[in-house]
Each structure stands twice: as structure tokens, then as C-alpha cells.
Design an enzyme around this catalytic site. Structure first.
Site, mmCIF file in Angstrom:
data_model
loop_
_atom_site.group_PDB
_atom_site.id
_atom_site.type_symbol
_atom_site.label_atom_id
_atom_site.label_comp_id
_atom_site.label_asym_id
_atom_site.label_seq_id
_atom_site.Cartn_x
_atom_site.Cartn_y
_atom_site.Cartn_z
ATOM 1 N N GLU A 15 0.836 -1.204 0.000
ATOM 2 C CA GLU A 15 0.000 0.000 0.000
ATOM 3 C C GLU A 15 0.869 1.252 0.000
ATOM 4 O O GLU A 15 0.605 2.206 -0.748
ATOM 5 C CB GLU A 15 -0.921 -0.004 1.212
ATOM 6 C CG GLU A 15 -2.035 -1.035 1.150
ATOM 7 C CD GLU A 15 -2.904 -1.015 2.394
ATOM 8 O OE1 GLU A 15 -2.883 0.015 3.111
ATOM 9 O OE2 GLU A 15 -3.592 -2.006 2.649
ATOM 10 N N ASP A 18 -11.150 0.211 -1.966
ATOM 11 C CA ASP A 18 -10.424 -0.566 -0.964
ATOM 12 C C ASP A 18 -9.255 -1.279 -1.631
ATOM 13 O O ASP A 18 -9.421 -1.873 -2.716
ATOM 14 C CB ASP A 18 -11.352 -1.595 -0.306
ATOM 15 C CG ASP A 18 -11.678 -1.257 1.135
ATOM 16 O OD1 ASP A 18 -11.236 -0.195 1.616
ATOM 17 O OD2 ASP A 18 -12.350 -2.061 1.795
ATOM 18 N N LYS A 31 -6.767 -4.336 -1.715
ATOM 19 C CA LYS A 31 -6.775 -5.703 -1.218
ATOM 20 C C LYS A 31 -5.628 -6.499 -1.829
ATOM 21 O O LYS A 31 -5.349 -6.392 -3.020
ATOM 22 C CB LYS A 31 -8.103 -6.393 -1.564
ATOM 23 C CG LYS A 31 -9.325 -5.734 -0.941
ATOM 24 C CD LYS A 31 -9.285 -5.808 0.584
ATOM 25 C CE LYS A 31 -10.485 -5.133 1.213
ATOM 26 N NZ LYS A 31 -10.419 -5.179 2.698
ATOM 27 N N ASP A 90 -10.443 2.296 2.274
ATOM 28 C CA ASP A 90 -9.055 2.750 2.393
ATOM 29 C C ASP A 90 -8.885 4.123 1.756
ATOM 30 O O ASP A 90 -8.222 5.002 2.304
ATOM 31 C CB ASP A 90 -8.102 1.754 1.715
ATOM 32 C CG ASP A 90 -8.061 0.421 2.430
ATOM 33 O OD1 ASP A 90 -8.084 0.414 3.669
ATOM 34 O OD2 ASP A 90 -8.002 -0.625 1.746
#
Length: 278
Positions: A57, A102, A104, A86
Site C-alpha cells: 500500500e 479498498d 486488497k 481505504d
């Protein structure tokens, strides 16, 4: 509302996802090899999935910022670690237009070729049921014009403990083995890759499908049914009771049972290989 903007955002996010490999991998191996201190010592990354996920990330975030700027959006990070989503993309031209994204990550299941370990797609708890709730969510669910998952599927390298826990000098960085490789990047609306099972233990999380080709093609359990039935199924997950074969009451726990309960055609179910492995 904002269907055109949603479709445009989806296509741009998918195209962006397809470019990410060139930024973080070389010869299909992750270019991040460790953490460096001020003495120029490099400490290798553990194969722990939580660590890998967080570093990925961080590695990708600058590219998300550039992408958002290119498409005339701002990015807002979740205020707290356990909040959804997120990333919130907010249109600079029309701030009412928001998209939830998001991030993942998951790894291939080497014992079951074609499958990955799966991931969660957010809670089906309070903010999912009450679309005006602000509990554990950046903005109320109904303020988002679309909910997306940008995912990374990878293979774990087979490293021994000595390789994992070594300390290197900065001059040796090219010799440090990569802990992950063989990336697949994808972006999809979360309802299209959802399963009809929970995603993690006792928490109220929606689980993903696990067959990789179905993930990439948005061919989840609800693909034939649409987002409205996905919403209704998960808002009622674990709440509706139906009789079992012996006449006892049990909680409805599959989309097949849900369709029967609602009097809807079974053809709306899309189990195929999208169904979670037993």
C-alpha cells in the site's frame, strides 16, 4: 445517480490497475527488498501477509495520488485504520461525487491451482445496513456513487528463515531475494467479486470469491443478480431464519437459499467456480 461518472471512473481505475506492475516489479519480482536504517543496513521483509500488504500500500500510494490528479479527483484516506474504505476519491469538479476504493492483497493457493486465498470486501454491519450511518466509515455508504476493490494477487517465494531474517548492506541490495512475485492487478466493483460467505472468522465481513479468473472477470456469486440483490442479501445475512430439512429453524446462509426464500429464480445464482472452496 452519477451513473455516467461511475462508468468513466471504473474504466479509468481498471486501466490504471493494469499499469501498476511496471511501477513495483522487475522481471515480475517485487522491487522492494527490505527496510533501510541510517547506517545503510537493509533488513529483509518478513513473509507475513499483513506486513506485505501494508508495504505494498505504501509503495503504491504515490501512484494513486498521481492517478487521482490526472482524472481530476482528490484522495481522502480513512481517518482510522479499521474504517471503510481505504481511499475515498472525491471529484474536484463536483464534490458530491465520491467513490470508495479498498486496496486488497492476497496470495495464490499453490495447493489449488487457479485459486487464491481470497480477501474481505468490507463489513455488512451497521454502515452497510443503515446507509446513513457514520460508524467506521469515512462517509455514509449512500454518499458513495460506487464501491470498488483494487486488488493484487501474488505468489509467495519459497525462502528459508536465514534468507528472511538476514541483514544486508546497501551494496548487497540486488542480492536480496524477493518475498513475493508473479503479480496480477485488477480493479472491480466489489459486488461483482463477492461470495455469499463471510470473509473472516467472527467479524461481519463480506467474503470474496477465490477463483482467480472469476475475480479478474467480475464473475462473482451475484454477477447474474445485480447489486441490489447483493445489498439485500448481505444486509440480511445471518438474520433471516428458514426451516431446514428436519423442520428446525436455521439462519439463511447461502444465496441459493435466499433466492428460494424471496421466491426468485435460481438462475440468478452464479455458483460455478466462484463459490468458496470447502
Amino acid at each position: 445517480m452519477y451513473d455516467q461518472e461511475k462508468n468513466e471512473f471504473k474504466e479509468k481505475l481498471k486501466a490504471f490497475a493494469n499499469t501498476l506492475g511496471e511501477f513495483i516489479s522487475l522481471d515480475d519480482e517485487w522491487t522492494v527488498r527490505g527496510f533501510i536504517d541510517i547506517f545503510k543496513n537493509v533488513y529483509t521483509i518478513s513473509s507475513d501477509t499483513k506486513i506485505i500488504s501494508k508495504v505494498l500500500e505504501l509503495h503504491l500510494f504515490p501512484y494513486f495520488l498521481s492517478f487521482a490528479n490526472e482524472i481530476n479527483y482528490d484522495i481522502e484516506l480513512a481517518t482510522f485504520q479499521n474504517w471503510y474504505p481505504d481511499l475515498t476519491f472525491i471529484s474536484k469538479a463536483e464534490p458530491k461525487i465520491k467513490f470508495a476504493v479498498d486496496l486488497k492483497t492476497t496470495y495464490r493457493d499453490e495447493e489449488h491451482p487457479g485459486f487464491c486465498n481470497g480477501f474481505t470486501l468490507g463489513s455488512h454491519g451497521e454502515y452497510f445496513v443503515d446507509r446513513t450511518s457514520t460508524k467506521n466509515i469515512q462517509y455514509p455508504y449512500n454518499e458513495y456513487s460506487g464501491h470498488f476493490c483494487l486488488g493484487i494477487i501474488y505468489s509467495r517465494s519459497e525462502l528459508n528463515k536465514n534468507e528472511e531474517l538476514r541483514k544486508y548492506t546497501i551494496d548487497e541490495v540486488s542480492a536480496i531475494p524477493s518475498v513475493i512475485k508473479n503479480f496480477i492487478f485488477f480493479a472491480e466493483e466489489k459486488w461483482k467479486i463477492a461470495s455469499d460467505k463471510g470473509g473472516s472468522g467472527n467479524t461481519a465481513n463480506i467474503g470474496s470469491i477465490q477463483y482467480i479468473d472469476d475475480i479478474i472477470n467480475g464473475n462473482g456469486v451475484f454477477a447474474n443478480a445485480g447489486e441490489e440483490l447483493f445489498d439485500d442479501y448481505w444486509a440480511n445475512f445471518g438474520k433471516i431464519e428458514i426451516p431446514d430439512a428436519k423442520g428446525k429453524r436455521k439462519k439463511l446462509s447461502s444465496f441459493e437459499e435466499y433466492l428460494k426464500y424471496r421466491g426468485l429464480p435460481s438462475s440468478l445464482n452464479n455458483p460455478k467456480r466462484s463459490k468458496r472452496k470447502e
